[in-house]
Design a protein around this motif. Structure first.
Motif, PDB file in Angstrom:
ATOM      1  N   LEU A  53       0.846  -1.206   0.000  1.00  0.00           N
ATOM      2  CA  LEU A  53       0.000   0.000   0.000  1.00  0.00           C
ATOM      3  C   LEU A  53       0.873   1.243   0.000  1.00  0.00           C
ATOM      4  CD1 LEU A  53      -2.903   1.205   0.297  1.00  0.00           C
ATOM      5  CD2 LEU A  53      -2.530   1.113   2.771  1.00  0.00           C
ATOM      6  N   PHE A  54       1.917   1.231   0.811  1.00  0.00           N
ATOM      7  CA  PHE A  54       2.852   2.354   0.854  1.00  0.00           C
ATOM      8  C   PHE A  54       3.579   2.523  -0.473  1.00  0.00           C
ATOM      9  CE2 PHE A  54       7.311   3.581   1.335  1.00  0.00           C
ATOM     10  CZ  PHE A  54       7.155   4.896   1.759  1.00  0.00           C
ATOM     11  N   GLU A  55       4.155   1.470  -0.982  1.00  0.00           N
ATOM     12  CA  GLU A  55       4.984   1.569  -2.178  1.00  0.00           C
ATOM     13  C   GLU A  55       4.180   1.951  -3.412  1.00  0.00           C
ATOM     14  OE1 GLU A  55       8.689  -1.436  -1.228  1.00  0.00           O
ATOM     15  OE2 GLU A  55       6.930  -2.271  -2.236  1.00  0.00           O
ATOM     16  N   ALA A  56       2.911   1.559  -3.472  1.00  0.00           N
ATOM     17  CA  ALA A  56       2.089   1.849  -4.651  1.00  0.00           C
ATOM     18  C   ALA A  56       1.409   3.211  -4.573  1.00  0.00           C
ATOM     19  CB  ALA A  56       1.026   0.758  -4.822  1.00  0.00           C
ATOM     20  N   GLY A  57       1.499   3.870  -3.434  1.00  0.00           N
ATOM     21  CA  GLY A  57       0.771   5.118  -3.255  1.00  0.00           C
ATOM     22  C   GLY A  57       1.501   6.328  -3.795  1.00  0.00           C
ATOM     23  N   GLU A  58       0.727   7.371  -4.067  1.00  0.00           N
ATOM     24  CA  GLU A  58       1.372   8.650  -4.387  1.00  0.00           C
ATOM     25  C   GLU A  58       1.850   9.276  -3.076  1.00  0.00           C
ATOM     26  OE1 GLU A  58      -0.128  11.783  -3.589  1.00  0.00           O
ATOM     27  OE2 GLU A  58      -1.714  10.722  -2.531  1.00  0.00           O
ATOM     28  N   MET A  59       2.544  10.400  -3.160  1.00  0.00           N
ATOM     29  CA  MET A  59       3.238  10.926  -1.997  1.00  0.00           C
ATOM     30  C   MET A  59       2.312  11.182  -0.804  1.00  0.00           C
ATOM     31  SD  MET A  59       5.924  14.119  -1.734  1.00  0.00           S
ATOM     32  CE  MET A  59       6.868  13.437  -3.091  1.00  0.00           C
ATOM     33  N   GLY A  60       1.156  11.767  -1.042  1.00  0.00           N
ATOM     34  CA  GLY A  60       0.235  12.030   0.056  1.00  0.00           C
ATOM     35  C   GLY A  60      -0.240  10.755   0.726  1.00  0.00           C
ATOM     36  N   GLU A  61      -0.473   9.717  -0.063  1.00  0.00           N
ATOM     37  CA  GLU A  61      -0.878   8.433   0.508  1.00  0.00           C
ATOM     38  C   GLU A  61       0.248   7.838   1.338  1.00  0.00           C
ATOM     39  OE1 GLU A  61      -2.741   5.825  -2.490  1.00  0.00           O
ATOM     40  OE2 GLU A  61      -2.910   7.630  -3.695  1.00  0.00           O
ATOM     41  N   GLN A  62       1.479   7.950   0.843  1.00  0.00           N
ATOM     42  CA  GLN A  62       2.617   7.434   1.593  1.00  0.00           C
ATOM     43  C   GLN A  62       2.766   8.145   2.930  1.00  0.00           C
ATOM     44  OE1 GLN A  62       5.913   7.794  -1.168  1.00  0.00           O
ATOM     45  NE2 GLN A  62       5.570   5.721  -1.940  1.00  0.00           N
ATOM     46  N   VAL A  63       2.594   9.455   2.921  1.00  0.00           N
ATOM     47  CA  VAL A  63       2.686  10.223   4.165  1.00  0.00           C
ATOM     48  C   VAL A  63       1.634   9.750   5.166  1.00  0.00           C
ATOM     49  CG1 VAL A  63       2.310  12.523   5.163  1.00  0.00           C
ATOM     50  CG2 VAL A  63       3.792  12.257   3.163  1.00  0.00           C
ATOM     51  N   SER A  64       0.407   9.543   4.696  1.00  0.00           N
ATOM     52  CA  SER A  64      -0.649   9.074   5.598  1.00  0.00           C
ATOM     53  C   SER A  64      -0.309   7.713   6.194  1.00  0.00           C
ATOM     54  CB  SER A  64      -1.987   8.985   4.845  1.00  0.00           C
ATOM     55  OG  SER A  64      -2.522  10.258   4.572  1.00  0.00           O
ATOM     56  N   VAL A  65       0.148   6.784   5.361  1.00  0.00           N
ATOM     57  CA  VAL A  65       0.487   5.454   5.865  1.00  0.00           C
ATOM     58  C   VAL A  65       1.537   5.555   6.963  1.00  0.00           C
ATOM     59  CG1 VAL A  65       1.581   3.248   5.276  1.00  0.00           C
ATOM     60  CG2 VAL A  65      -0.157   4.231   3.757  1.00  0.00           C
ATOM     61  N   LEU A  66       2.559   6.359   6.747  1.00  0.00           N
ATOM     62  CA  LEU A  66       3.640   6.469   7.728  1.00  0.00           C
ATOM     63  C   LEU A  66       3.165   7.132   9.015  1.00  0.00           C
ATOM     64  CD1 LEU A  66       6.431   7.531   5.239  1.00  0.00           C
ATOM     65  CD2 LEU A  66       6.216   5.302   6.371  1.00  0.00           C
ATOM     66  N   ARG A  67       2.353   8.147   8.900  1.00  0.00           N
ATOM     67  CA  ARG A  67       1.875   8.833  10.104  1.00  0.00           C
ATOM     68  C   ARG A  67       1.039   7.926  10.996  1.00  0.00           C
ATOM     69  NH1 ARG A  67      -0.082  14.801   7.863  1.00  0.00           N
ATOM     70  NH2 ARG A  67       1.996  15.746   7.740  1.00  0.00           N
TER      71      ARG A  67
END
Length: 219
Positions: A100-114
């Motif tokens: 989910l993280f690797e396939a996401g655009e930057m905003g999605e990646q930020v949400s996953v990490l937070r």
């Protein structure tokens, strides 16, 4: 439903008038293992929230690991992840979060990490945090290391040290690393001292954070 998940749902209901309609749609679309329907919902959250997408929220007590900079978008995506994870076998959950993280655009990646610290048994998702620290995208890197307890609580020593040294390279202030001093080891101080020595030999200024780490053990 766990107390934290109930608290999250109440928070969204209070701050997002259309949340119930979203919950109903998600309930229909997320039957079975998460696939394209989940990806579509996850990506669409900012559009659905419109002007409220980037509103930061004070988390209720039951979401103690939530950070003060988490937005309504982050919390809605957390809710979606909490619905999806039980649809997967325990062994499949960590690889799914990483994908989910690797396939996401930057905003999605930020949400996953937070929201990693808010997932059940968050230590299972270390590889997602480690992969995030390999990025050169500053927003993504900061989401992994800044104001995020996940780094200090769960990273193995080698990966933690690498992340801290990269923060120095990228001029990300170490004051933003929650609980940093609990993880400063002689090896990390040695790495920082070596970096400081290389900078001096090249006639370049030494970052204050490198000096701090290099001399931490002598304090």
């Amino acid at each position: 439903m766990p107390e934290a998940e109930l608290a999250l749902k109440r928070l969204l209901q209070e701050r997002w008038p259309d949340s119930e309609r979203f919950f109903e749609r998600a309930g229909r679309d997320l039957q079975g293992p998460p696939g394209m329907s989940f990806r579509g919902l996850f990506a669409s959250v900012p559009r659905r929230l419109a002007a409220a997408a980037n509103v930061t929220l004070e988390a209720p007590p039951d979401l103690r690991a939530a950070r003060p900079h988490c937005t309504l978008t982050d919390y809605v995506r957390l809710w979606l992840m909490l619905q999806a994870l039980p649809q997967l076998s325990p062994a499949a959950q960590a690889p799914w979060v990483l994908q989910l993280f690797e396939a996401g655009e930057m905003g999605e990646q930020v949400s996953v990490l937070r929201v990693l610290p808010l997932l059940p048994e968050p230590e299972r998702f270390v590889e997602t945090g480690v992969q995030a620290c390999r990025t050169n995208a500053r927003d993504v890197f900061e989401a992994a290391v800044c104001e995020n307890p996940f780094l200090v609580q769960h990273f193995p020593e080698l990966n933690f040290n690498q992340a801290i040294m990269k923060a120095i390279f990228m001029e990300v202030p170490l004051s933003r690393v929650d609980g940093l001093e609990r993880r400063i080891t002689p090896e990390l101080s040695r790495m920082a001292a070596g970096y400081a020595s290389e900078r001096r030999a090249a006639g370049r200024p030494v970052p204050a954070d490198a000096e701090f780490l290099a001399h931490y053990g002598a304090r």
